[in-house]
Write a protein that holds these residues in place. Structure first.
Motif, PDB file in Angstrom:
ATOM      1  N   ILE A 307      70.984 -17.970 -13.225  1.00  0.00           N
ATOM      2  CA  ILE A 307      72.409 -17.693 -13.476  1.00  0.00           C
ATOM      3  C   ILE A 307      73.265 -18.860 -13.003  1.00  0.00           C
ATOM      4  CG2 ILE A 307      74.352 -16.231 -12.787  1.00  0.00           C
ATOM      5  CD1 ILE A 307      72.335 -13.887 -12.731  1.00  0.00           C
ATOM      6  N   TYR A 337      71.025 -11.302 -16.400  1.00  0.00           N
ATOM      7  CA  TYR A 337      71.746 -10.146 -15.850  1.00  0.00           C
ATOM      8  C   TYR A 337      71.011  -8.844 -16.160  1.00  0.00           C
ATOM      9  CZ  TYR A 337      75.897 -12.812 -14.491  1.00  0.00           C
ATOM     10  OH  TYR A 337      76.773 -13.665 -13.887  1.00  0.00           O
ATOM     11  N   GLN A 340      68.371  -8.339 -13.699  1.00  0.00           N
ATOM     12  CA  GLN A 340      68.918  -7.939 -12.401  1.00  0.00           C
ATOM     13  C   GLN A 340      69.477  -6.519 -12.419  1.00  0.00           C
ATOM     14  OE1 GLN A 340      71.869 -10.948 -11.377  1.00  0.00           O
ATOM     15  NE2 GLN A 340      70.479 -11.779  -9.805  1.00  0.00           N
ATOM     16  N   ALA A 342      72.360  -5.880 -13.842  1.00  0.00           N
ATOM     17  CA  ALA A 342      73.822  -6.024 -13.870  1.00  0.00           C
ATOM     18  C   ALA A 342      74.285  -5.911 -15.325  1.00  0.00           C
ATOM     19  CB  ALA A 342      74.228  -7.358 -13.255  1.00  0.00           C
ATOM     20  N   GLN A 345      77.915  -7.309 -16.457  1.00  0.00           N
ATOM     21  CA  GLN A 345      77.934  -8.747 -16.685  1.00  0.00           C
ATOM     22  C   GLN A 345      77.113  -9.121 -17.918  1.00  0.00           C
ATOM     23  OE1 GLN A 345      77.466  -7.189 -13.851  1.00  0.00           O
ATOM     24  NE2 GLN A 345      78.407  -8.249 -12.100  1.00  0.00           N
ATOM     25  N   ALA A 346      76.004  -8.396 -18.148  1.00  0.00           N
ATOM     26  CA  ALA A 346      75.184  -8.661 -19.326  1.00  0.00           C
ATOM     27  C   ALA A 346      75.971  -8.394 -20.609  1.00  0.00           C
ATOM     28  CB  ALA A 346      73.916  -7.814 -19.295  1.00  0.00           C
TER      29      ALA A 346
END
Length: 647
Positions: A307, A337, A340, A342, A345-346
């Motif tokens: 990232i 993302y 993770q 997330a 954010q993705a």
């Protein structure tokens, strides 16, 4: 010089398709070799009839220089040509000045400078170099190239081939870059091969190194694993033999792609770091290097580092205002993302990637190459199917259908609105035409009435002249006067049926009238009519236009003077106007006013008549009276100006 002129091509994410670095093969293919070897090679080039004034040969030979040497050569030529005042060198002064602007990343200023290389058709080679430089600058940025630029490039290739130009290979290389940016590797490979085979220095190591890099790139794009290994090994061997550190570093980036395809992600990351650190230490970083390193971190399950470098790549990309944003970083962020967990954010990264990709899709559609269009659309759909779930896909289809429906409805609405506007405009035009026709008839009637108003005034004065002769007892002269007057009256009556008559007719009527007045006032005055060689048969004039002023000059200017009168009538043209002067040496305006016992309507009628005949905004018509006694002279000068009307 090519690798200095061509910029970074469109890149594709490493996880789905091997990373694109055609840009590196073009920009950085020449290397820093030992000074002694390079000088020997340049001397060999100089032996091939490259004269001091053959700048095109010198520019072509610059392809073999290392990047730093190339920059020095450009600035050196620019400084030397600034001292030259030769007209033959002028196009190349603009060329090297523009090259300096390119190196300083002032693309728009460079294009404007290239355009000043015009040889005015005296040197087709120079004009082709100018056209190539402009097209190359316009296709930089790595995004899809428009259909118009593709057509222009193909047209220039045809022209260069017809002229057997030395710069033909430049256009082959440019078209290879365009096809690659438009996602057509087959055509890119075809024109890259034509470029290499037609290069004047294809046996030079720098050109050969570039060919290996391009071949590796195209093998990567087409999934040819064996050729990827083969050409990378060839490139590494050549880089070591000539001690080209940049080319050697680039082979580690190629190696990272090979290890990645083999699933050896740790070794792929190690190779990517070697290449990235070299570019960083030599201040040659590019956005693709950030993407490749970030992707290697992601494949090694190191999402935080991935990232970080994806975002560093986005920041680096934004530093170049001339370049267009690419989706590869956002696609990488989307994957990192998601790994993770997330998802917010993705989703944000997916939206950014989608926006950029839709922009590129629209640009590709403008290129009228059916195979390219179909293949690109299939690849884009496949990519989105793997990234979006079935629900998002359904929403996308619904949105697309709504857009088409709204677009169609809007098009129908505009069509109906345009049709109604045309109908409305036609009705207005019909009404306006009707009004114009009525107005024209009215003006014609007014013209006829004003001419009729003028004729009684003339006839009254003529009969008064005849009465004077009869009362004097000179019957023979009265009969001759009556005969002449009847002819003049007949001509006047015939002219009253026309709006315009030939200038010769008007002059003939004036001669008849003046002769009648000389018969009445024998020895009172002389007259002269001059036309300044005008073609009286081709010039038209309103009838009875000048006679009232001639009559006033005789009746009120000559009747009460103690000296011989003189009357001069002059016709001339100026600025599409007919200028007429009636000049007498009579008693003047003040004296005329003292002896005049009735009001003359000639001037009033004439003014109204000119307003009717020439009433449009662009036409000028009028007259003015000048009392010459104000300047120490005698008499009155009348100046009449009307538009020049020809038959």
């Amino acid at each position: 010089m090519f690798f200095q002129l061509v910029t970074i091509f469109k890149s594709i994410h490493i996880k789905s398709v091997p990373t694109v670095f055609f840009c590196l093969a073009i920009l950085l293919s020449s290397a820093c070799r030992p000074e002694k070897k390079r000088q020997n090679q340049v001397v060999h080039i100089n032996d091939q009839n490259i004269t001091d004034t053959d700048y095109l040969a010198r520019i072509i030979a610059m392809d073999t220089l290392a990047p730093n040497d190339y920059k020095k050569a450009i600035y050196k030529e620019d400084s030397l040509l600034n001292l030259s005042s030769s007209e033959a060198d002028k196009p190349f002064r603009y060329y090297f000045r523009a090259r300096c602007l390119v190196l300083e990343k002032h693309r728009d200023s460079a294009i404007a400078t290239y355009k000043q290389m015009d040889s005015m058709g005296t040197n087709p080679e120079t004009d082709l170099l100018r056209d190539y430089s402009i097209l190359s600058s316009q296709t930089n940025g790595g995004a899809a190239v428009s259909a118009s630029l593709v057509k222009q490039t193909l047209a220039k290739i045809e022209k260069a081939e017809l002229l057997k130009s030395r710069s033909t290979y430049l256009f082959y290389d440019l078209l290879a870059k365009i096809y690659y940016q438009n996602n057509n590797p087959k055509e890119a490979l075809r024109y890259a091969t034509r470029y290499y085979n037609s290069h004047p220095y294809k046996l030079h190591r720098v050109i050969e190194q570039r060919y290996f890099d391009i071949s590796f790139l195209l093998a990567t794009k087409m999934g040819d694993y064996k050729n990827m290994i083969f050409y990378n090994n060839k490139a590494r061997i050549l880089a070591k033999s000539i001690n080209d550190s940049l080319a050697l570093a680039r082979t580690y980036d190629n190696e990272a792609q090979i290890y990645d395809q083999q699933g050896q992600f740790a070794r792929s990351l190690a190779s990517s770091k070697i290449y990235f650190n070299y570019l960083k230490n030599t201040n040659n970083l590019n956005d693709i290097a950030f993407n490749n390193l970030a992707t290697s971190f992601e494949h090694n399950q190191m999402p935080d580092s991935a990232i970080y470098y994806y975002r560093q790549g986005i920041a680096f990309e934004k530093k170049n205002p001339a370049g267009r944003r690419k989706s590869m970083f956002y696609n990488g962020l989307l994957s990192a993302y998601k790994n993770q967990g997330a998802y917010a954010q993705a989703l944000e990264a997916a939206d950014s990637a989608y926006t950029i990709e839709m922009r590129d899709v629209a640009a590709i559609e403008a290129v009228k190459i059916a195979e390219l269009h179909e293949k690109y659309q299939v690849e884009k759909k496949d990519q989105h199917i793997t990234e979006l779930n079935s629900r998002n896909e359904l929403y996308q289809k619904i949105i697309t259908q709504q857009k088409w429906t709204l677009g169609l409805a809007f098009f129908v609405f505009l069509s109906v609105l345009f049709f109604l506007f045309i109908l409305y405009r036609q009705q207005r035009l019909k009404g306006r035409n009707t009004l114009l026709a009525s107005e024209n008839k009215r003006l014609n009637i007014e013209q006829k009435l004003l001419q009729v108003q003028l004729n009684p005034h003339f006839i009254f004065n003529a009969i008064a002249n005849l009465q004077g002769l009869i009362s004097s007892g000179d019957s023979k002269e009265a009969v001759r006067y009556l005969s002449t007057f009847s002819k003049l009256l007949r001509n006047v009556l015939e002219q009253n049926t026309k709006e315009f008559i030939e200038l010769d007719e008007e002059i003939a009527s004036l001669h008849n009238y003046l002769q009648l007045q000389q018969m009445r006032f024998a020895g009172l005055f002389d007259y002269q009519i001059s036309t300044n060689h005008l073609e009286g048969e081709n010039i038209l004039i309103p009838p009875m236009l000048i006679q009232p002023f001639v009559e006033n000059a005789i009746e009120h200017g000559f009747r009460n003077i103690a000296y011989h009168g003189s009357l001069a009538i002059n016709f001339q043209t100026l600025n599409n106007q007919l200028l007429i002067t009636v000049d007498d040496n009579g008693c003047g305006v003040s004296a005329k006013a003292a002896v005049q016992t009735k009001k003359s309507l000639a001037q009033v009628i004439l003014k109204e008549r000119l307003d009717v005949l020439f009433n449009t905004a662009r036409q000028q018509a009028g007259f003015e009276l000048e009392d010459k006694s104000n300047t120490g002279g005698r008499g009155v000068m009348v100046k009449i100006n009307i538009p020049l009307v020809k038959d």
